[in-house]
Design a protein around this motif. Structure first.
Motif, PDB file in Angstrom:
ATOM      1  N   UNK A 128      34.366  31.617  37.962  1.00 54.50           N
ATOM      2  CA  UNK A 128      35.632  30.906  37.922  1.00 54.50           C
ATOM      3  C   UNK A 128      36.823  31.739  38.342  1.00 54.50           C
ATOM      4  N   UNK A 129      37.982  31.383  37.787  1.00 57.09           N
ATOM      5  CA  UNK A 129      39.258  31.860  38.311  1.00 57.09           C
ATOM      6  C   UNK A 129      39.840  32.999  37.473  1.00 57.09           C
ATOM      7  N   UNK A 130      39.281  34.187  37.615  1.00 59.21           N
ATOM      8  CA  UNK A 130      39.911  35.356  37.023  1.00 59.21           C
ATOM      9  C   UNK A 130      41.053  35.814  37.930  1.00 59.21           C
ATOM     10  N   UNK A 131      42.124  36.376  37.366  1.00 55.80           N
ATOM     11  CA  UNK A 131      43.230  36.869  38.198  1.00 55.80           C
ATOM     12  C   UNK A 131      42.743  37.887  39.224  1.00 55.80           C
ATOM     13  N   UNK A 132      43.440  37.937  40.356  1.00 52.59           N
ATOM     14  CA  UNK A 132      43.073  38.870  41.421  1.00 52.59           C
ATOM     15  C   UNK A 132      43.058  40.310  40.929  1.00 52.59           C
ATOM     16  N   UNK A 133      43.901  40.624  39.950  1.00 60.20           N
ATOM     17  CA  UNK A 133      43.965  41.997  39.446  1.00 60.20           C
ATOM     18  C   UNK A 133      42.629  42.445  38.860  1.00 60.20           C
ATOM     19  N   UNK A 134      41.894  41.511  38.267  1.00 62.21           N
ATOM     20  CA  UNK A 134      40.579  41.842  37.718  1.00 62.21           C
ATOM     21  C   UNK A 134      39.590  42.146  38.845  1.00 62.21           C
ATOM     22  N   UNK A 135      39.631  41.336  39.879  1.00 58.78           N
ATOM     23  CA  UNK A 135      38.738  41.555  41.015  1.00 58.78           C
ATOM     24  C   UNK A 135      39.065  42.885  41.681  1.00 58.78           C
ATOM     25  N   UNK A 136      40.343  43.161  41.850  1.00 53.98           N
ATOM     26  CA  UNK A 136      40.758  44.418  42.478  1.00 53.98           C
ATOM     27  C   UNK A 136      40.342  45.619  41.643  1.00 53.98           C
ATOM     28  N   UNK A 137      40.363  45.468  40.318  1.00 55.57           N
ATOM     29  CA  UNK A 137      39.943  46.550  39.436  1.00 55.57           C
ATOM     30  C   UNK A 137      38.454  46.838  39.597  1.00 55.57           C
ATOM     31  N   UNK A 138      37.643  45.784  39.691  1.00 55.74           N
ATOM     32  CA  UNK A 138      36.206  45.975  39.886  1.00 55.74           C
ATOM     33  C   UNK A 138      35.929  46.638  41.232  1.00 55.74           C
ATOM     34  N   UNK A 139      36.660  46.215  42.249  1.00 52.69           N
ATOM     35  CA  UNK A 139      36.478  46.799  43.579  1.00 52.69           C
ATOM     36  C   UNK A 139      36.901  48.262  43.596  1.00 52.69           C
ATOM     37  N   UNK A 140      38.012  48.564  42.967  1.00 48.66           N
ATOM     38  CA  UNK A 140      38.528  49.932  42.973  1.00 48.66           C
ATOM     39  C   UNK A 140      37.569  50.905  42.302  1.00 48.66           C
ATOM     40  N   UNK A 141      36.806  50.412  41.337  1.00 46.79           N
ATOM     41  CA  UNK A 141      35.859  51.260  40.627  1.00 46.79           C
ATOM     42  C   UNK A 141      34.463  51.220  41.225  1.00 46.79           C
ATOM     43  N   UNK A 142      34.345  50.574  42.406  1.00 51.94           N
ATOM     44  CA  UNK A 142      33.051  50.471  43.101  1.00 51.94           C
ATOM     45  C   UNK A 142      31.964  49.931  42.174  1.00 51.94           C
ATOM     46  N   UNK A 143      32.352  48.927  41.373  1.00 49.60           N
ATOM     47  CA  UNK A 143      31.404  48.338  40.431  1.00 49.60           C
ATOM     48  C   UNK A 143      30.730  47.135  41.079  1.00 49.60           C
ATOM     49  N   UNK A 144      29.397  47.053  41.090  1.00 52.10           N
ATOM     50  CA  UNK A 144      28.715  45.927  41.737  1.00 52.10           C
ATOM     51  C   UNK A 144      29.032  44.607  41.033  1.00 52.10           C
ATOM     52  N   UNK A 145      29.487  43.627  41.786  1.00 55.51           N
ATOM     53  CA  UNK A 145      29.756  42.314  41.200  1.00 55.51           C
ATOM     54  C   UNK A 145      29.690  41.246  42.286  1.00 55.51           C
ATOM     55  N   UNK A 146      29.606  40.012  41.865  1.00 53.47           N
ATOM     56  CA  UNK A 146      29.682  38.866  42.764  1.00 53.47           C
ATOM     57  C   UNK A 146      30.447  37.759  42.058  1.00 53.47           C
TER      58      UNK A 146
END
Length: 348
Positions: A128-146
């Motif tokens: 669903x619709x988590x804020x972009x800041x959460x997605x950016x945080x996961x990306x910045x930490x190179x954490x695997x997600x979809x």
């Protein structure tokens, strides 16, 4: 030829069935020498593997996080079926699911669960619709997600959605072929990506129908209702706008609602205003929630393959863990129009 089972392999090697299962799923708790022996024996005995050894994720914890806005807990009929699909698929690969509801008013540092920060899970499915800041945080930490049915459109992130455009296109075409020439889309199109795609399918179906048949169709947009990361909302103006469009000298006779919850609200307000379905107005929803089958009239809707969405999400995150550099996949799953009693032919 007799089917080779995990128990047969275990008996042959004089080890436990659980050890065989863990070794064949590449569990890091099993040492490499034991894994090699069990894999080789299984191959020699003719065991039918569900996947090749190369495709099994090299898990570190065997746990996966599922992240969703806390408000979604109020709509577990929909999301619960997606979760069921995730859990079943993960069990096939000896993974466990850890569900975390997110307070989206918090920053990612405070809102993300400790399992993410402390790497106690191997990856995450964002629903669903988590804020972009959460997605950016996961990306910045190179954490695997979809992502599942999210608003963010990022070509670098694996994503699974229902084919909202084609589902809406089919539903709207169904209303038009039933004779409705004044139709409306009900819902705030900008509330989510899925709503925007359904709105786009609505418009494109009208354009194609007009080009194909030469028949004039007029359409309206009735806003003031939708869903967001904080849940379902209905504006004070919605009921009056809806009733105004569905009455008068040239009323709208066909409503395509952005989802079933929107359709339920629309039907309630129409009934309170003395406008009946399907005698006065035909209504189509989207999602195929359980209530659509037991309400009166039973709601025509678009069925979303919720459990399959969950299953494909689990498959994608396992692939991402195993192949961090793989090209991202955006998966669209087909929907199905379910015809019920809320649509009737318009002969006026």
């Amino acid at each position: 030829m007799k089917k080779v089972t995990l128990q047969m392999i275990a008996d042959h090697l004089q080890v436990s069935k659980a050890l065989v299962s863990k070794a064949l799923s590449n569990d890091p708790a099993v040492n490499d020498g034991t894994k090699e022996t069990i894999w080789k024996t299984a191959e020699e005995m003719g065991y039918r593997f569900k996947m090749s050894r190369k495709t099994i994720p090299a898990a570190k914890t065997g746990n996966l996080a599922v992240l969703m806005p806390r408000a979604y807990l109020d709509d577990m009929e929909y999301w619960g079926k997606v979760l069921h699909g995730i859990e079943n698929e993960l069990q096939n690969h000896n993974f466990s699911m850890i569900l975390s509801s997110i307070d989206i008013s918090l920053s990612p540092k405070d809102g993300l669960p400790s399992s993410i920060h402390e790497r106690k899970v191997d990856g995450a499915i964002v629903m669903g619709h988590l804020p972009d800041s959460y997605i950016n945080s996961l990306k910045a930490n190179a954490f695997p997600f979809m992502m599942v049915d999210a608003n963010l459109l990022d070509p670098s992130i694996d994503h699974v959605l229902a084919n909202n455009f084609l589902g809406a296109y089919q539903a709207t075409t169904y209303l038009l072929e039933a004779g409705h020439r004044r139709v409306a889309f009900v819902g705030d199109e900008h509330t989510s990506w899925s709503f925007r795609e359904r709105n786009r399918g609505f418009i494109e179906a009208i354009r194609d129908y007009t080009r194909r048949t030469g028949k004039e169709v007029t359409y309206e947009f009735i806003a003031g209702v939708g869903v967001s990361g904080t849940g379902m909302y209905v504006s004070p103006e919605f009921a009056a706008d809806l009733r105004a469009q569905a009455s008068g000298e040239r009323p709208v006779t066909g409503l395509f609602c952005a989802n079933d919850l929107t359709a339920f609200e629309a039907l309630r307000f129409l009934a309170e205003g003395g406008i009946h379905c399907p005698a006065d107005v035909s209504v189509v929803g989207f999602d195929d929630l359980t209530l659509t089958e037991i309400m009166h009239p039973k709601l025509t809707t678009v069925r979303v393959p919720k459990s399959v969405i969950g299953s494909r999400a689990a498959q994608l995150i396992l692939r991402r863990i195993n192949e961090p550099e793989a090209t991202a996949e955006h998966v669209l799953l087909s929907t199905e129009l379910v015809e019920r009693a809320s649509v009737s032919e318009y002969k006026g």
